[in-house]
Design a protein around this motif. Structure first.
Motif, PDB file in Angstrom:
ATOM      1  N   MET A   1      -2.172   2.710  -7.627  1.00  0.00           N
ATOM      2  CA  MET A   1      -1.413   1.506  -7.332  1.00  0.00           C
ATOM      3  C   MET A   1      -0.070   1.918  -6.744  1.00  0.00           C
ATOM      4  O   MET A   1       0.622   2.772  -7.277  1.00  0.00           O
ATOM      5  N   ASP A   2       0.275   1.325  -5.647  1.00  0.00           N
ATOM      6  CA  ASP A   2       1.548   1.600  -4.989  1.00  0.00           C
ATOM      7  C   ASP A   2       2.495   0.439  -5.276  1.00  0.00           C
ATOM      8  O   ASP A   2       2.191  -0.705  -4.947  1.00  0.00           O
ATOM      9  N   ILE A   3       3.630   0.735  -5.866  1.00  0.00           N
ATOM     10  CA  ILE A   3       4.595  -0.298  -6.221  1.00  0.00           C
ATOM     11  C   ILE A   3       5.950   0.107  -5.654  1.00  0.00           C
ATOM     12  O   ILE A   3       6.326   1.281  -5.684  1.00  0.00           O
ATOM     13  N   SER A   4       6.652  -0.859  -5.141  1.00  0.00           N
ATOM     14  CA  SER A   4       7.948  -0.551  -4.545  1.00  0.00           C
ATOM     15  C   SER A   4       8.982  -0.294  -5.637  1.00  0.00           C
ATOM     16  O   SER A   4       8.837  -0.727  -6.784  1.00  0.00           O
ATOM     17  N   GLU A   5      10.032   0.368  -5.234  1.00  0.00           N
ATOM     18  CA  GLU A   5      11.137   0.652  -6.144  1.00  0.00           C
ATOM     19  C   GLU A   5      11.718  -0.653  -6.697  1.00  0.00           C
ATOM     20  O   GLU A   5      11.945  -0.791  -7.907  1.00  0.00           O
ATOM     21  N   GLU A   6      11.930  -1.609  -5.830  1.00  0.00           N
ATOM     22  CA  GLU A   6      12.506  -2.898  -6.239  1.00  0.00           C
ATOM     23  C   GLU A   6      11.591  -3.621  -7.228  1.00  0.00           C
ATOM     24  O   GLU A   6      12.041  -4.153  -8.241  1.00  0.00           O
ATOM     25  N   ALA A   7      10.297  -3.616  -6.927  1.00  0.00           N
ATOM     26  CA  ALA A   7       9.336  -4.279  -7.816  1.00  0.00           C
ATOM     27  C   ALA A   7       9.293  -3.586  -9.176  1.00  0.00           C
ATOM     28  O   ALA A   7       9.225  -4.248 -10.216  1.00  0.00           O
ATOM     29  N   TYR A   8       9.351  -2.269  -9.184  1.00  0.00           N
ATOM     30  CA  TYR A   8       9.334  -1.536 -10.457  1.00  0.00           C
ATOM     31  C   TYR A   8      10.557  -1.884 -11.299  1.00  0.00           C
ATOM     32  O   TYR A   8      10.442  -2.104 -12.499  1.00  0.00           O
ATOM     33  N   PHE A   9      11.714  -1.944 -10.647  1.00  0.00           N
ATOM     34  CA  PHE A   9      12.931  -2.296 -11.373  1.00  0.00           C
ATOM     35  C   PHE A   9      12.814  -3.698 -11.968  1.00  0.00           C
ATOM     36  O   PHE A   9      13.115  -3.913 -13.140  1.00  0.00           O
ATOM     37  N   GLN A  10      12.364  -4.652 -11.181  1.00  0.00           N
ATOM     38  CA  GLN A  10      12.300  -6.045 -11.636  1.00  0.00           C
ATOM     39  C   GLN A  10      11.189  -6.265 -12.646  1.00  0.00           C
ATOM     40  O   GLN A  10      11.405  -6.887 -13.693  1.00  0.00           O
ATOM     41  N   GLU A  11      10.009  -5.773 -12.343  1.00  0.00           N
ATOM     42  CA  GLU A  11       8.837  -6.086 -13.157  1.00  0.00           C
ATOM     43  C   GLU A  11       8.676  -5.191 -14.373  1.00  0.00           C
ATOM     44  O   GLU A  11       8.017  -5.587 -15.338  1.00  0.00           O
ATOM     45  N   ARG A  12       9.266  -4.016 -14.335  1.00  0.00           N
ATOM     46  CA  ARG A  12       9.047  -3.100 -15.444  1.00  0.00           C
ATOM     47  C   ARG A  12      10.351  -2.679 -16.126  1.00  0.00           C
ATOM     48  O   ARG A  12      10.564  -2.993 -17.291  1.00  0.00           O
ATOM     49  N   LEU A  13      11.198  -1.974 -15.397  1.00  0.00           N
ATOM     50  CA  LEU A  13      12.376  -1.386 -16.032  1.00  0.00           C
ATOM     51  C   LEU A  13      13.337  -2.443 -16.564  1.00  0.00           C
ATOM     52  O   LEU A  13      13.684  -2.433 -17.745  1.00  0.00           O
ATOM     53  N   ASP A  14      13.759  -3.361 -15.727  1.00  0.00           N
ATOM     54  CA  ASP A  14      14.693  -4.400 -16.183  1.00  0.00           C
ATOM     55  C   ASP A  14      14.064  -5.282 -17.260  1.00  0.00           C
ATOM     56  O   ASP A  14      14.732  -5.684 -18.213  1.00  0.00           O
ATOM     57  N   HIS A  15      12.780  -5.568 -17.113  1.00  0.00           N
ATOM     58  CA  HIS A  15      12.067  -6.362 -18.115  1.00  0.00           C
ATOM     59  C   HIS A  15      12.090  -5.646 -19.466  1.00  0.00           C
ATOM     60  O   HIS A  15      12.355  -6.271 -20.502  1.00  0.00           O
ATOM     61  N   GLN A  16      11.810  -4.341 -19.476  1.00  0.00           N
ATOM     62  CA  GLN A  16      11.801  -3.573 -20.723  1.00  0.00           C
ATOM     63  C   GLN A  16      13.209  -3.463 -21.321  1.00  0.00           C
ATOM     64  O   GLN A  16      13.372  -3.596 -22.536  1.00  0.00           O
ATOM     65  N   ILE A  17      14.198  -3.243 -20.485  1.00  0.00           N
ATOM     66  CA  ILE A  17      15.581  -3.182 -20.974  1.00  0.00           C
ATOM     67  C   ILE A  17      15.950  -4.498 -21.651  1.00  0.00           C
ATOM     68  O   ILE A  17      16.496  -4.514 -22.757  1.00  0.00           O
ATOM     69  N   ASN A  18      15.640  -5.611 -21.015  1.00  0.00           N
ATOM     70  CA  ASN A  18      15.945  -6.930 -21.590  1.00  0.00           C
ATOM     71  C   ASN A  18      15.171  -7.169 -22.879  1.00  0.00           C
ATOM     72  O   ASN A  18      15.714  -7.722 -23.845  1.00  0.00           O
ATOM     73  N   TRP A  19      13.897  -6.760 -22.904  1.00  0.00           N
ATOM     74  CA  TRP A  19      13.078  -6.960 -24.097  1.00  0.00           C
ATOM     75  C   TRP A  19      13.673  -6.200 -25.279  1.00  0.00           C
ATOM     76  O   TRP A  19      13.859  -6.764 -26.357  1.00  0.00           O
ATOM     77  N   TYR A  20      13.974  -4.916 -25.082  1.00  0.00           N
ATOM     78  CA  TYR A  20      14.537  -4.106 -26.167  1.00  0.00           C
ATOM     79  C   TYR A  20      15.929  -4.595 -26.564  1.00  0.00           C
ATOM     80  O   TYR A  20      16.280  -4.580 -27.747  1.00  0.00           O
ATOM     81  N   ASP A  21      16.715  -5.040 -25.604  1.00  0.00           N
ATOM     82  CA  ASP A  21      18.048  -5.567 -25.895  1.00  0.00           C
ATOM     83  C   ASP A  21      17.943  -6.818 -26.769  1.00  0.00           C
ATOM     84  O   ASP A  21      18.643  -6.952 -27.777  1.00  0.00           O
ATOM     85  N   ASN A  22      17.061  -7.741 -26.394  1.00  0.00           N
ATOM     86  CA  ASN A  22      16.872  -8.975 -27.159  1.00  0.00           C
ATOM     87  C   ASN A  22      16.329  -8.702 -28.555  1.00  0.00           C
ATOM     88  O   ASN A  22      16.796  -9.291 -29.540  1.00  0.00           O
ATOM     89  N   LYS A  23      15.336  -7.820 -28.648  1.00  0.00           N
ATOM     90  CA  LYS A  23      14.761  -7.494 -29.951  1.00  0.00           C
ATOM     91  C   LYS A  23      15.787  -6.808 -30.843  1.00  0.00           C
ATOM     92  O   LYS A  23      15.848  -7.068 -32.045  1.00  0.00           O
ATOM     93  N   SER A  24      16.594  -5.933 -30.275  1.00  0.00           N
ATOM     94  CA  SER A  24      17.634  -5.254 -31.048  1.00  0.00           C
ATOM     95  C   SER A  24      18.654  -6.261 -31.564  1.00  0.00           C
ATOM     96  O   SER A  24      19.021  -6.241 -32.749  1.00  0.00           O
TER      97      SER A  24
END
Length: 144
Positions: free
Chosen positions: A1-24
């Protein structure tokens, strides 16, 4: 699967950061709230005990307070809000660290293909947390 840098940031990295931040944040709030209630109730027992000789209903009140303290302490032990608060905050900050090191192309990201390194490192952090969670739940359920 080829994913762009922007898509990875939005769909994965930023999503995970927000999830862990909210749960914490949620775990921290619940832990501090419940711990605060225990402190207040525990401090009230000596005060109320002084009234027992005058009014017998204070015996019941002190008993109920004791039961509430035990229930809250037990739930804190089961829910592990304090441990989750610390763990989720740590993972959130690790992910943020990776993001900003990548964006500034410093450290391990000062290479020809930094996006590949970012994905590998971020997924490794997330994978370790998932393995820790699965192991912890397996141990709590008696290995079942």
């Amino acid at each position: 699967m080829d994913i762009s840098e922007e898509a990875y940031f939005q769909e994965r990295l930023d999503h995970q950061i927000n999830w862990y931040d909210n749960k914490s944040s949620r775990s921290q709030k619940l832990y501090k709230l419940l711990r605060g209630i225990v402190i207040v109730l525990s401090a009230s027992i000596p005060l109320f005990v002084g009234f027992i000789s005058d009014f017998k209903f204070w015996e019941t009140i002190v008993s109920v307070i004791g039961v509430i303290i035990v229930v809250i302490e037990g739930s804190l032990g089961l829910t592990k809000y304090h441990e989750h608060w610390i763990e989720y905050r740590s993972i959130c900050e690790m992910l943020r660290h990776e993001k900003y090191m990548y964006l500034t192309r410093t450290g391990v990201y000062d290479i020809d293909n930094p996006f590949k390194a970012l994905v590998e490192r971020v997924e490794s952090i997330i994978s370790k947390e998932n393995l820790n969670w699965a192991s912890l739940n397996n141990n709590q359920n008696g290995g079942n």
